[in-house]
Design a protein around this motif. Structure first.
Motif, PDB file in Angstrom:
ATOM      1  N   ASN A 344     -16.463  17.424  22.984  1.00 18.96           N
ATOM      2  CA  ASN A 344     -17.642  18.287  23.072  1.00 18.96           C
ATOM      3  C   ASN A 344     -18.906  17.442  23.158  1.00 18.96           C
ATOM      4  O   ASN A 344     -19.208  16.683  22.232  1.00 18.96           O
ATOM      5  N   GLU A 346     -21.797  18.280  22.742  1.00 16.84           N
ATOM      6  CA  GLU A 346     -22.770  18.679  21.729  1.00 16.84           C
ATOM      7  C   GLU A 346     -22.308  18.303  20.325  1.00 16.84           C
ATOM      8  O   GLU A 346     -22.967  18.639  19.339  1.00 16.84           O
ATOM      9  N   ALA A 347     -21.196  17.596  20.230  1.00 22.47           N
ATOM     10  CA  ALA A 347     -20.607  17.298  18.928  1.00 22.47           C
ATOM     11  C   ALA A 347     -21.465  16.321  18.130  1.00 22.47           C
ATOM     12  O   ALA A 347     -22.211  15.502  18.688  1.00 22.47           O
TER      13      ALA A 347
END
Length: 409
Positions: A344, A346-347
């Motif tokens: 991800n 956005e992790a």
């Protein structure tokens, strides 16, 4: 070509790494009373290998059992344990993971409970109040040559037992770092004085290892960007040393900083005052130094310290001043943090250190959670800093007592 943490990279020796995430070296304290690897290393490193990092760097594997960073260090010094090392290596190389054995000698930073008289380049004690470290004696020239041979021997065992490569610990005030520092090294022989002489131990260790393991086995060096001490190993010294290390065919440089007297490698250490706010804003403590080092060498660079978001990691790689992102404390808790980051964009890895109270218990908190993983347990995220201090001290005293009892047998 767009580069991010999922991008593979081939090291100068020809070995390919599947992605740009590296588990930073962290002391484990899991060895038995003979300082041999155990099934706990196997359990821990299998978890980390399955967690998705391209590189795992082990904690300190010491070259001399008289001088340890910590009582529970693994040591390769005529103490057996070869089959245990094979199991350790098999676990840590699962999932197409590159496993580097970090090789070190604690020098004058050997705790008093391990050895009341450590060794160093010169008889200069650590400048610490109520020091837990004895006054060192200076190594003879013959003993320095023996240190070189010990590093080469341990590297040969690492290769024989299935480790993917080695990392020479030349940072954080341990023996090689002490030789590099004019504050700790005041010798008058070929091992002291000008930088060329102070760097001789590191270079001869690397050269001896390369001769032992051949051209296609990865050799990494962990090196301070600076000691952050007036009159110590400076950033200018570092830039020259990395040029020499490239000549010596090093495959990966991990950039760090500081030592026990000035622990810049830990956020909040006195050296942190010298780290620019813009660097902290984009998370990585040593990125400004890495940018200068990139101008001095083409060797792949790894920076550890502060990275938490996938966005910041990708941005740092895209800038081109770093090739691998080192992750430490998050992986003491979430062994699969690399997989989470890779999945991800956005992790974000959790900065557990921000919530540990009291904060002085953070070191013990992370060390104890490493031990929990090694015992097949989940991390204890609810442990307080106070609980961690007490439990960590008990663990260290028990480990030291078992080591001493064995030596007395």
């Amino acid at each position: 070509m767009t580069i991010d943490i999922s991008s593979p990279l081939t090291l100068p020796c020809g070995v390919s790494v599947k992605n740009r995430i590296a588990k930073a070296p962290m002391t484990e304290g899991l060895a038995d009373e003979m300082n041999r690897a155990t099934a706990r290393h196997e359990t821990l490193y299998r978890k980390w290998a399955e967690g998705g990092a391209g590189i795992l760097v082990t904690g300190n594997v010491q070259v001399d059992r008289r001088f340890l960073e910590r009582p529970g260090n693994v040591v390769i010094d005529q103490n057996g344990g070869i089959e245990e090392l094979r199991a350790f290596a098999a676990a840590g190389t699962a999932n197409n993971t590159l496993l580097l054995m970090q090789i070190g000698h604690a020098g004058r930073q050997t705790p008093r409970r391990v050895n009341p008289q450590p060794v160093a380049p010169s008889e200069i004690p650590l400048a610490l109040p109520d020091s837990a470290f004895g006054r060192p004696r200076a190594l003879s020239a013959e003993e320095v040559e023996d240190v070189v041979a010990r590093f080469a021997h341990v590297a040969s065992i690492a290769k024989e037992t299935g480790f993917s490569g080695v990392q020479v610990h030349g940072a954080h005030g341990y023996l090689i770092s002490e030789f590099l520092s004019p504050l700790a090294n005041q010798r008058q022989d070929k091992w002291g004085g000008p930088l060329e002489n102070r760097a001789r131990l590191l270079r001869e260790v690397v050269q001896a290892i390369r001769q032992e393991v051949g051209p296609d086995f990865p050799i990494s060096v962990k090196l301070n960007s600076s000691d952050f001490q007036n009159g110590g190993f400076s950033h200018e010294d570092c830039l020259q040393v990395v040029k020499w290390l490239e000549e010596d065919t090093v495959d990966l440089l991990e950039i760090s900083g500081g030592n026990y007297e000035n622990p810049a490698m830990m956020i909040g250490g006195r050296g942190a005052d010298e780290i620019k706010g813009t660097t902290i804003a984009r998370e990585a403590y040593f990125m400004d130094y890495a940018a200068n080092i990139r101008e001095a060498t083409t060797v792949p660079l790894m920076v550890t310290g502060g990275f938490r978001t996938r966005a910041a990691m990708d941005a740092a790689l895209l800038e081109g001043n770093v090739d691998f992102i080192g992750i430490g404390r998050p992986m003491c808790v979430d062994t699969d943090a690399p997989n989470q980051l890779l999945a991800n964009k956005e992790a974000e890895a959790i900065a557990y250190e921000q919530s540990i109270k009291p904060s002085k218990g953070a070191l013990g908190w992370f060390c104890l959670n490493i031990i929990r993983h090694a015992d097949g347990l989940d991390a204890d995220k609810n442990m307080t800093g106070g609980d961690a201090i007490n439990a960590y001290l008990v663990n260290e005293e028990n480990t030291a007592a078992a080591l001493i009892d064995r030596r007395l047998d």
